[in-house]
Design a protein around this motif. Sequence first.
Motif, PDB file in Angstrom:
ATOM      1  N   ASN A   9      55.877  34.793  34.175  1.00 51.45           N
ATOM      2  CA  ASN A   9      54.950  35.876  33.836  1.00 51.45           C
ATOM      3  C   ASN A   9      53.910  35.426  32.807  1.00 51.45           C
ATOM      4  N   GLN A  19      46.773  36.844  38.859  1.00 50.94           N
ATOM      5  CA  GLN A  19      47.502  38.063  38.505  1.00 50.94           C
ATOM      6  C   GLN A  19      46.975  39.229  39.334  1.00 50.94           C
ATOM      7  N   LEU A  22      48.148  38.862  42.898  1.00 55.39           N
ATOM      8  CA  LEU A  22      49.563  39.245  43.036  1.00 55.39           C
ATOM      9  C   LEU A  22      49.742  40.760  43.023  1.00 55.39           C
ATOM     10  N   SER A  23      48.933  41.457  42.237  1.00 55.53           N
ATOM     11  CA  SER A  23      49.076  42.914  42.156  1.00 55.53           C
ATOM     12  C   SER A  23      48.852  43.577  43.520  1.00 55.53           C
ATOM     13  N   CYS A  42      60.542  41.023  41.895  1.00 57.63           N
ATOM     14  CA  CYS A  42      59.721  42.016  42.581  1.00 57.63           C
ATOM     15  C   CYS A  42      58.343  42.003  41.920  1.00 57.63           C
ATOM     16  N   ILE A  43      57.305  41.954  42.718  1.00 53.09           N
ATOM     17  CA  ILE A  43      55.941  41.924  42.189  1.00 53.09           C
ATOM     18  C   ILE A  43      55.572  43.336  41.741  1.00 53.09           C
ATOM     19  N   GLY A  47      50.893  42.783  38.651  1.00 53.16           N
ATOM     20  CA  GLY A  47      50.830  41.407  39.145  1.00 53.16           C
ATOM     21  C   GLY A  47      51.851  40.476  38.519  1.00 53.16           C
ATOM     22  N   LEU A  49      56.155  39.509  37.765  1.00 50.44           N
ATOM     23  CA  LEU A  49      57.437  39.557  38.465  1.00 50.44           C
ATOM     24  C   LEU A  49      58.474  40.206  37.559  1.00 50.44           C
ATOM     25  N   LEU A  93      51.164  34.364  49.726  1.00 52.09           N
ATOM     26  CA  LEU A  93      51.539  34.117  48.323  1.00 52.09           C
ATOM     27  C   LEU A  93      51.444  32.644  47.930  1.00 52.09           C
TER      28      LEU A  93
END
Length: 190
Positions: A9, A19, A22-23, A42-43, A47, A49, A93
């Motif tokens: 993170n 980030q 990822l969101s 878990c995302i 963004g 984990l 990803l």
Amino acid sequence: MSALLPIINHLIQQNPEQQHALSQFAGKILRVNFAGLRIQGCITEEGFLESSKAEPDTELSFRTGAIQKLLQGRQPGVGDLSVSGDLMLGMSLLPVFGSLRYYANDDLARLFGDTAAGSLSSRAEQIGQTVRQIGLSLAEQIGEFSHEPESPVIDAETLEAWMDEVDRLRDDVARLNARLDRLERDIWID
């Protein structure tokens, strides 16, 4: 291994574009296997984990060749990884995680100030180069060692074949013992 999530993170936080990317996958669960480590999370909508024990939507597994390439500063190729589960999610990803970069200067500046960070950064870079060379040398030596015929390092196929042969030999020895027992009884009876 949820202990690694804060490190991941932090790395994500240093890369705002990744980030944000990822969101877009909020709620999806990801598992990454790399160099014997398993990271699952878990995302979140931000963004990052967060720890999750639920079944992953996708799983990215990096083979040992990927480690060698990373130590050499090269990008791992298609043969260096496998994607299972939701393939489209995994393939989406991969470039996001592949683009994550660690910026040590940011952390050093926050801890020691800008001037000291510059000096520490150049020394850390020299140390990093040395460590990278040592890691590359070890990875190459392990790779060479594993290809030598007398090498005790074997692959899964060879191990399985060996175990099958051991099972056959054990069964043959058991049959031989049974025959010897019968022969011995027959001799004592006659």
